[in-house]
Design a protein around this motif. Structure first.
Motif: not given
Length: 155
Positions: A40, A42-43, A46, A49, A120, A122-123, A125-126
């Motif tokens: 979390q 890490y994202v 980014r 994000s 976004t 990564e954001l 998918h998280m």
């Protein structure tokens, strides 16, 4: 509800281990909670994000990180204390309600933010992962609660 279920999992798992041998479990618990928190963070850091997304997924991730830190504290305290005071249990159950609310808000935001998958990724998918984890843990805890209620009715 995902974070609340992790607290309960840590508590019930620690009770299987004798009190004088829980240090290894507490180390494993700390590593496991770090495995929940690090992706979390890490994202969140980014650069992608911070791009525009029509839904406030970044705010939802910040709330999830804050709740993850609180859940880490609960899980550590619950593995250390025996017996756990009733006030702390009440605070944990209130945290469960807050975690449920945040999970449902996150689910609504994620389901309405399909366009954010391109801006976004990564954001998005998280948020998708947190939504699925929250829904699955809510279902598991609802079934567990239903079984507990039927057991209480039979007594």
């Amino acid at each position: 509800m995902f974070l609340y279920s992790l607290i309960l999992l840590a508590y019930h798992s620690s009770r299987w281990i004798p009190r004088n041998r829980r240090l290894k479990f507490q180390i494993v618990n700390a590593v496991f909670t770090a495995l929940v928190l690090v992706p979390q963070l890490y994202v969140m850091t980014r650069p992608k994000s911070a791009r525009y997304c029509k839904q406030p997924l970044l705010n939802n991730l910040a709330a999830s990180i804050a709740l993850s830190i609180i859940a880490t504290g609960f899980s550590v305290v619950f593995t250390l204390l025996e017996p756990v005071p009733q006030g702390l249990w009440a605070a944990c159950h209130f945290f469960g309600l807050v975690s449920f609310g945040q999970g449902m808000c996150g689910a609504i935001l994620t389901l309405t933010a399909a366009s954010c998958a391109t801006t976004t990724p990564e954001l998005y998918h998280m948020s998708l992962f947190l939504m699925v984890a929250s829904i699955l843990s809510t279902v598991v805890l609802a079934v567990k609660g239903g079984l507990w209620l039927t057991e209480r009715q039979q007594q």
